[in-house]
Structures are given as structure tokens and as C-alpha cells.
Design a protein around this motif. Structure first.
Motif, PDB file in Angstrom:
ATOM      1  N   ALA A 242      52.550 117.394 -17.067  1.00  0.00           N
ATOM      2  CA  ALA A 242      51.373 116.825 -16.450  1.00  0.00           C
ATOM      3  C   ALA A 242      51.319 115.826 -15.061  1.00  0.00           C
ATOM      4  O   ALA A 242      51.102 115.650 -15.128  1.00  0.00           O
ATOM      5  CB  ALA A 242      50.535 116.634 -17.384  1.00  0.00           C
ATOM      6  N   GLU A 243      52.919 116.334 -14.918  1.00  0.00           N
ATOM      7  CA  GLU A 243      53.241 114.905 -13.892  1.00  0.00           C
ATOM      8  C   GLU A 243      53.165 115.639 -12.183  1.00  0.00           C
ATOM      9  O   GLU A 243      53.221 116.910 -11.901  1.00  0.00           O
ATOM     10  CB  GLU A 243      55.019 114.565 -13.747  1.00  0.00           C
ATOM     11  CG  GLU A 243      55.816 114.095 -12.385  1.00  0.00           C
ATOM     12  CD  GLU A 243      54.582 112.537 -11.944  1.00  0.00           C
ATOM     13  OE1 GLU A 243      53.953 112.581 -10.714  1.00  0.00           O
ATOM     14  OE2 GLU A 243      54.938 112.175 -13.023  1.00  0.00           O
ATOM     15  N   PRO A 244      51.936 115.357 -11.203  1.00  0.00           N
ATOM     16  CA  PRO A 244      51.015 115.484 -10.143  1.00  0.00           C
ATOM     17  C   PRO A 244      52.661 115.860  -9.116  1.00  0.00           C
ATOM     18  O   PRO A 244      52.261 115.848  -8.164  1.00  0.00           O
ATOM     19  CB  PRO A 244      49.824 114.632 -10.289  1.00  0.00           C
ATOM     20  CG  PRO A 244      50.720 112.908 -10.933  1.00  0.00           C
ATOM     21  CD  PRO A 244      51.193 113.712 -12.109  1.00  0.00           C
ATOM     22  N   ASN A 245      53.192 114.665  -9.036  1.00  0.00           N
ATOM     23  CA  ASN A 245      54.328 114.684  -8.074  1.00  0.00           C
ATOM     24  C   ASN A 245      55.756 115.574  -8.227  1.00  0.00           C
ATOM     25  O   ASN A 245      55.677 115.866  -8.862  1.00  0.00           O
ATOM     26  CB  ASN A 245      55.270 113.189  -8.016  1.00  0.00           C
ATOM     27  CG  ASN A 245      55.950 112.431  -6.657  1.00  0.00           C
ATOM     28  OD1 ASN A 245      56.078 113.713  -6.148  1.00  0.00           O
ATOM     29  ND2 ASN A 245      55.781 111.579  -5.888  1.00  0.00           N
ATOM     30  N   LYS A 246      55.614 116.033  -6.946  1.00  0.00           N
ATOM     31  CA  LYS A 246      56.470 117.327  -6.891  1.00  0.00           C
ATOM     32  C   LYS A 246      57.810 117.349  -6.721  1.00  0.00           C
ATOM     33  O   LYS A 246      58.727 117.339  -7.336  1.00  0.00           O
ATOM     34  CB  LYS A 246      55.728 118.136  -5.181  1.00  0.00           C
ATOM     35  CG  LYS A 246      54.784 118.974  -5.732  1.00  0.00           C
ATOM     36  CD  LYS A 246      54.845 119.931  -4.773  1.00  0.00           C
ATOM     37  CE  LYS A 246      53.231 120.665  -4.605  1.00  0.00           C
ATOM     38  NZ  LYS A 246      53.217 121.387  -3.215  1.00  0.00           N
ATOM     39  N   ARG A 247      58.577 115.927  -6.425  1.00  0.00           N
ATOM     40  CA  ARG A 247      59.233 115.286  -6.565  1.00  0.00           C
ATOM     41  C   ARG A 247      59.797 114.249  -7.300  1.00  0.00           C
ATOM     42  O   ARG A 247      58.205 113.809  -8.307  1.00  0.00           O
ATOM     43  CB  ARG A 247      59.672 114.679  -5.465  1.00  0.00           C
ATOM     44  CG  ARG A 247      59.619 115.720  -3.783  1.00  0.00           C
ATOM     45  CD  ARG A 247      59.250 115.091  -2.803  1.00  0.00           C
ATOM     46  NE  ARG A 247      59.342 115.812  -1.798  1.00  0.00           N
ATOM     47  CZ  ARG A 247      59.839 115.834  -0.240  1.00  0.00           C
ATOM     48  NH1 ARG A 247      59.250 114.442   0.288  1.00  0.00           N
ATOM     49  NH2 ARG A 247      59.740 116.584   0.511  1.00  0.00           N
ATOM     50  N   MET A 248      60.219 114.801  -8.397  1.00  0.00           N
ATOM     51  CA  MET A 248      60.149 113.317  -9.650  1.00  0.00           C
ATOM     52  C   MET A 248      61.921 113.691 -10.488  1.00  0.00           C
ATOM     53  O   MET A 248      62.706 114.705 -10.100  1.00  0.00           O
ATOM     54  CB  MET A 248      59.707 113.988 -10.750  1.00  0.00           C
ATOM     55  CG  MET A 248      60.033 115.502 -11.675  1.00  0.00           C
ATOM     56  SD  MET A 248      59.459 115.399 -13.160  1.00  0.00           S
ATOM     57  CE  MET A 248      59.460 114.266 -13.834  1.00  0.00           C
ATOM     58  N   VAL A 249      62.230 112.831 -10.813  1.00  0.00           N
ATOM     59  CA  VAL A 249      64.107 112.797 -11.730  1.00  0.00           C
ATOM     60  C   VAL A 249      63.537 112.293 -12.767  1.00  0.00           C
ATOM     61  O   VAL A 249      62.793 111.105 -13.031  1.00  0.00           O
ATOM     62  CB  VAL A 249      64.767 111.456 -10.187  1.00  0.00           C
ATOM     63  CG1 VAL A 249      66.458 111.344 -11.655  1.00  0.00           C
ATOM     64  CG2 VAL A 249      65.049 112.323  -9.238  1.00  0.00           C
ATOM     65  N   LEU A 250      64.488 112.743 -13.827  1.00  0.00           N
ATOM     66  CA  LEU A 250      64.178 112.617 -15.005  1.00  0.00           C
ATOM     67  C   LEU A 250      65.543 111.741 -15.339  1.00  0.00           C
ATOM     68  O   LEU A 250      66.804 112.299 -15.413  1.00  0.00           O
ATOM     69  CB  LEU A 250      64.150 113.440 -16.122  1.00  0.00           C
ATOM     70  CG  LEU A 250      64.176 112.790 -17.441  1.00  0.00           C
ATOM     71  CD1 LEU A 250      63.384 111.778 -18.093  1.00  0.00           C
ATOM     72  CD2 LEU A 250      64.071 114.561 -18.037  1.00  0.00           C
ATOM     73  N   ARG A 300      63.669 117.652  -9.777  1.00  0.00           N
ATOM     74  CA  ARG A 300      62.803 118.960  -9.441  1.00  0.00           C
ATOM     75  C   ARG A 300      61.800 118.546  -7.590  1.00  0.00           C
ATOM     76  O   ARG A 300      61.850 116.892  -8.020  1.00  0.00           O
ATOM     77  CB  ARG A 300      61.378 119.138 -10.123  1.00  0.00           C
ATOM     78  CG  ARG A 300      59.988 119.785  -9.921  1.00  0.00           C
ATOM     79  CD  ARG A 300      59.072 119.634 -10.758  1.00  0.00           C
ATOM     80  NE  ARG A 300      58.032 118.540 -11.003  1.00  0.00           N
ATOM     81  CZ  ARG A 300      57.211 118.541 -11.082  1.00  0.00           C
ATOM     82  NH1 ARG A 300      56.893 118.651 -12.673  1.00  0.00           N
ATOM     83  NH2 ARG A 300      56.847 117.158 -11.245  1.00  0.00           N
ATOM     84  N   GLY A 301      61.988 118.881  -6.947  1.00  0.00           N
ATOM     85  CA  GLY A 301      61.313 118.783  -5.623  1.00  0.00           C
ATOM     86  C   GLY A 301      62.797 118.456  -4.928  1.00  0.00           C
ATOM     87  O   GLY A 301      61.872 117.848  -3.719  1.00  0.00           O
ATOM     88  N   VAL A 302      63.270 117.747  -6.047  1.00  0.00           N
ATOM     89  CA  VAL A 302      64.887 117.262  -4.642  1.00  0.00           C
ATOM     90  C   VAL A 302      66.019 117.988  -5.102  1.00  0.00           C
ATOM     91  O   VAL A 302      65.746 118.495  -5.700  1.00  0.00           O
ATOM     92  CB  VAL A 302      64.377 115.453  -4.587  1.00  0.00           C
ATOM     93  CG1 VAL A 302      63.831 115.085  -4.552  1.00  0.00           C
ATOM     94  CG2 VAL A 302      64.565 115.730  -6.326  1.00  0.00           C
TER      95      VAL A 302
END
Length: 326
Positions: A242-250, A300-302
Motif C-alpha cells: 500500500a506504500e505510495p512512494n515508489k522509492r522505499m527501503v525496508l 524498491r525503486g532504488v
């Protein structure tokens, strides 16, 4: 006088064991979890199954068994197909951002020393798991100079050299069942094990999640006990979806490896920095003799540029680090 069996007829048991080993590695996803979470247990320690190959090879050579030697081709190919890519260094220089994740350990005898070790890593973003109320102040004081921005939600926190915003807890269903609905939000927050924040980078906003999933235990009666971890993983997977930001780190201690099927909801959407840009398996636990990588950096996205494991601190986990780029 009866002669000795021919080479192809010797060591048939060894040949059968070699074929079974290869099939387990190739078909690990088909091993059911209905009995003691056997499938997840096998997948957690799957890289170590390769150690059976030299043992079986020694037996095959001792027995002079051609059939066993040939049968060993299957597990060798299976292991290389699964993990051969981890044997080469895939790291690159030029990362835009360095991130570190560390389960600092509730029983850490030297939190101040751990904090100093983490500052020396010079990460831009630092995630800590298993923070205690007793030690939180120690970390805040020791990290304040290097990291002007920080946020803590329950037992997880993030420290950053870059501004943070929109920080909030993530419900990974740590409290579960009818009684969970009766607990006040303030009480739940104290025991929160996941957060989400936004880091303001030069390349734009980056969503950062920090999570510490439930423990996994192996015991004779219950097998591989992962009920809370699996529930947390599924809830975290929904939050990531559900995270809207295309760039994310977990960043976090997931108490499991990315080979484990329970993390499909995460690994289908996020890449492992270690798999994409690491050198080796990147085992992180236990700290004194790491055997599995349960501390993860997923993106994701990076672009993962590098990934590595830092030296042991006072915790029973080792810190993991990654350099990411755009």
C-alpha cells in the motif's frame, strides 16, 4: 568366489541420498509447512545443505561408486543454481546513500559501545531494533551529534543525517486476537515493532520502513514455531503493497531468510540488497558465528550498489549495511 560389485552397482544408498539431497534443494518450495513448518525450516538453512555434498562425495570415493559420483551432479547443480550468484562480489562504488540496520539486543551489556561502533560506520540512515526503554536514552545521547534527526516508535527507531517527516507506527499485528482491540493505542505504541518514515534526500523523498518481526523458535514438540513472525510478515507485506512512494527501503530484523516462503509478500515487491550487490551470503546471526541472514535490507525503486555485514558489537546480531543509488 563371487567378485566385488561393479562400480555402477556399488554405493546405491549413497546415490539415493545424493538424489534426495538434490530434490530437496530443487523442490524446497513443495515441502509442506503443515507439520512443524518443515518447509520454512528447510528454506531457512538451505545454503547449508551444500555441506552434505563433500560428505557424500567422500563416501562415494571410499566405496568407489560411480553411480554415487554421478548422482552428486544433481545436488551440485541445484545448489549452484540457488546460491552460485552469491559467490561473486557484485558491489559497486558510488552510492548516493548508505543505510545500516542493527538489532542492538535487549540484553546488550554495552549499548554505549554499540552506539560508538555504529557511528563509526558513517551511515546516512541508521535503523535500530529491539530498543528498550532502559537503553533508549543511551542511544539517543550517543548518536545525537552524528544524527540530528531521529524518531522512535516503541522498540524500533531510525536515526538520520537527513530530515525526517511523516513518521508513524506500522501495525504488523503484534497484538492479535479479541483482547488486542481493547488495548488503548498508547499502550500498543510502547510495544510497537515497526515504523514508517520519509527521508528527504537530494534525489527526492525516500520511504523507509523499520521492522522487527516476531521470533522463530525450533523445539522438539512444536517444530519450527513461527506463528507471530508469519503474521507480522503478512501484515508488513500489506503495508509495503500500500506504500505510495515508489522509492522505499525496508530495514530490520525479520527473523527469517529471504528464501523462506513466508516472505513472498515482501520479496515479490522488494529486492534484497545482499543478493543484488553483496559479496557472499551476508550471514548476520548469531554474532559470534553467523549462520543465517535474518537481518535484511530490501529496496524498491532504488539501485543497490553494495551490501556488507559490519563487525560484531555487544548484540547477538551483527549490523548489516548497504549503499544505494538512484
Amino acid at each position: 568366489m563371487i567378485g566385488r560389485p561393479e562400480p555402477w552397482r556399488r554405493g546405491l544408498v549413497l546415490a539415493a541420498l545424493a538424489l534426495l539431497l538434490g530434490l530437496v534443494m530443487l523442490l524446497h518450495a513443495e515441502i509442506p509447512n503443515r507439520i512443524g513448518n518443515l518447509g520454512s525450516l528447510v528454506e531457512t538453512f538451505l545454503p547449508w545443505f551444500g555441506l552434505f555434498v563433500p560428505v557424500l562425495l567422500a563416501g562415494a570415493l571410499w566405496r568407489r561408486s560411480a553411480s554415487a559420483v554421478v548422482a552428486l551432479v544433481l545436488p551440485v547443480v541445484a545448489w549452484l543454481s540457488l546460491f552460485g550468484g552469491l559467490l561473486t562480489d557484485k558491489s559497486h562504488s558510488g552510492a548516493d546513500l548508505t543505510v545500516v540496520s542493527h538489532n542492538v539486543g535487549a540484553d546488550n551489556p554495552d549499548p554505549a559501545g554499540t552506539a560508538r561502533d555504529l557511528v563509526a560506520a558513517k551511515a546516512d540512515v541508521l535503523a535500530l531494533e529491539e530498543l528498550t526503554q532502559r537503553d533508549q536514552g543511551t542511544y539517543e545521547k550517543a548518536l545525537a551529534k552524528a544524527y540530528p534527526y531521529h524518531a522512535v516508535q516503541g522498540t524500533v527507531g531510525v536515526w538520520s543525517k537527513l530530515p525526517l517527516s511523516d513518521t508513524r507506527p506500522v501495525d504488523i499485528e503484534t497484538d492479535y486476537g479479541p483482547l488486542a482491540k481493547t488495548k488503548p493505542e498508547a499502550v500498543k505504541l510502547v510495544y510497537s515493532r515497526a515504523l514508517r518514515t520519509t527521508v528527504a534526500t537530494k534525489r527526492g523523498p525516500l520511504a523507509v520502513y523499520v521492522a522487527h518481526l516476531g521470533s522463530a523458535r525450533v523445539n522438539p514438540r512444536g517444530g519450527f514455531a513461527t506463528t507471530s513472525r508469519d503474521r507480522n510478515a503478512q501484515a508488513l507485506g500489506r503495508a509495503v503493497a500500500a506504500e505510495p512512494n515508489k522509492r522505499m527501503v525496508l530495514l530490520g530484523d525479520l527473523n527469517g531468510t529471504t528464501d523462506d516462503r513466508v516472505f513472498d509478500g515482501l520479496t515479490s515487491r522488494l529486492r534484497s540488497a545482499q543478493v543484488a550487490a553483496g559479496d557472499g551470503f551476508g550471514f548476520s546471526w548469531p554474532a559470534q558465528f553467523p549462520m543465517v541472514r535474518i537481518d535484511q535490507i530490501l529496496v524498491r525503486g532504488v539501485k543497490p550498489e553494495s551490501s556488507w555485514v559490519l563487525p560484531a558489537t555487544g548484540s547477538d546480531h551483527r549490523p548489516v549495511a548497504a549503499g544505494i543509488g538512484w
